[in-house]
Scaffold this active site. Structure first.
Site, PDB file in Angstrom:
ATOM      1  N   ASN A 160      -2.566  12.848  -4.105  1.00 47.09           N
ATOM      2  CA  ASN A 160      -3.655  13.258  -4.994  1.00 47.09           C
ATOM      3  C   ASN A 160      -4.130  14.673  -4.686  1.00 47.09           C
ATOM      4  OD1 ASN A 160      -3.913  10.998  -6.654  1.00 47.09           O
ATOM      5  ND2 ASN A 160      -5.180   9.907  -5.169  1.00 47.09           N
ATOM      6  N   ASP A 218      -2.398   9.070 -10.881  1.00 50.20           N
ATOM      7  CA  ASP A 218      -2.465   7.955 -11.833  1.00 50.20           C
ATOM      8  C   ASP A 218      -1.097   7.665 -12.436  1.00 50.20           C
ATOM      9  OD1 ASP A 218      -5.146   7.758 -11.340  1.00 50.20           O
ATOM     10  OD2 ASP A 218      -5.782   8.758 -13.188  1.00 50.20           O
ATOM     11  N   GLU A 237      -4.778   2.303  -4.355  1.00 46.70           N
ATOM     12  CA  GLU A 237      -3.310   2.355  -4.338  1.00 46.70           C
ATOM     13  C   GLU A 237      -2.723   1.103  -3.695  1.00 46.70           C
ATOM     14  OE1 GLU A 237      -4.656   4.553  -0.580  1.00 46.70           O
ATOM     15  OE2 GLU A 237      -5.349   4.283  -2.636  1.00 46.70           O
ATOM     16  N   ASP A 277       0.850  -1.180   0.000  1.00 43.01           N
ATOM     17  CA  ASP A 277       0.000   0.000   0.000  1.00 43.01           C
ATOM     18  C   ASP A 277       0.892   1.238   0.000  1.00 43.01           C
ATOM     19  OD1 ASP A 277      -2.950   0.860   0.394  1.00 43.01           O
ATOM     20  OD2 ASP A 277      -1.849   2.108   1.809  1.00 43.01           O
TER      21      ASP A 277
END
Length: 314
Positions: free
Chosen positions: A183, A192, A218, A175
């Protein structure tokens, strides 16, 4: 094709000469059997054509020899089959049809060969499309890694194999740390790009037999066949080290972006003898890595002695 460059045209046609035909994968033994059966079938059809071919066309039957080779092998295999079949048809014409003018004989053979080549090319295109669609169904659209569904399928298969043959098997659950802040600061487009970049690092630094997949958001997971817990932890630590030192988005106005990851590793054993138990052990190890400060790898604790007596699945 209007509006298509020469390079793009070559890309569309390069499969004709490429050994990587995109055909559905067959084992070496199955390929050999397919070739033998195709050759015997071509000879058998030729004999039947010679014995019964007066007024009957056997060309559709000859196509049944060429099409499977073109679909399951490659266009070049289809061309080879087309040449062999054309020679058989030519032999039947010479021996069984009586005297035929030479120019007419060779013209007919040429037309047959051209028809067989077109059939081989068509079958190869269909194989390429079929393989491409199948690949799309098991890949994550953003990262190009395997998707969650395919991973769960392969995990189930590998767990059964590990249980039946007493082979090592491990998984790594990964993770990205504080990915939401990435983000929020850089935008989802950059996020992305980071996920794609991480996927590229995984592809580069894992074995061909390993199965990396995007598990969701993620979160990523890696299936490691023939790998015990110790080696799996080394793989996870090496990947963590590589990601920590990698810089994403080097040309971004806000400067290069650094990310870290946390990972949980679990190995198949009698206490983790189902896919869900194995994933749960990796998830708990990942939770521990995050609780201990992130940017680290934790392995699942050894199974209790009483759990070691649980039966394996078969």
């Amino acid at each position: 094709m209007p509006g298509v460059s020469g390079d793009e045209r070559w890309h569309h046609l390069s499969f004709l000469l490429s050994p990587e035909s995109g055909a559905p994968t067959l084992s070496v033994i199955t390929r050999g059997l397919l070739r033998i059966v195709a050759l015997l079938a071509a000879l058998g059809i030729g004999v039947a054509d010679y014995a019964l071919g007066q007024g009957i066309t056997f060309l559709p039957l000859y196509l049944l020899v060429i099409l499977p080779l073109s679909f399951f092998e490659s266009f070049l295999a289809g061309v080879a089959a087309a040449w062999v079949v054309s020679m058989i048809v030519l032999g039947v014409d010479i021996i069984g049809r009586g005297p035929v003018p030479g120019y007419l004989l060779y013209l007919r053979t040429g037309l047959h060969f051209a028809m067989f080549i077109v059939a081989a090319a068509t079958a190869s295109w269909i194989a390429r499309i079929y393989t491409g669609l199948k690949e799309l169904s098991i890949r994550d659209g953003l990262t190009g890694l395997y998707n969650h569904t395919y991973f769960k399928t392969r995990l189930g298969e590998e767990v059964i194999r590990a249980a039946r043959f007493d082979r090592p098997l491990s998984i790594i659950l990964i993770d990205l740390d504080h990915f939401k802040s990435c983000n929020d600061t850089y935008g989802h487009t950059v996020g992305d790009d980071v996920l794609r970049g991480l996927a590229g690092l995984m592809k580069t630094n894992l074995r061909a037999v390993d199965i990396p997949a995007r598990y969701g958001g993620e979160e990523f997971v890696i299936l490691l066949p023939e790998t015990g817990l110790g080696l799996a932890k080394e793989v996870a630590e090496r990947l963590r080290w590589i990601v920590e030192r990698h810089r994403f988005m080097l040309d971004h106005p806000k400067g290069p972006l650094a990310v870290t990851l946390s990972g949980g590793v679990a190995a198949f054993d009698r206490a983790r003898s189902t896919p869900d138990l194995l994933l749960d052990a990796a998830d708990r190890a990942l939770y521990k890595a995050k609780a201990d400060g992130r940017n680290r790898i934790c392995g699942a604790e050894p199974a209790p002695a009483e759990a070691a007596e649980l039966p394996l699945i078969f």
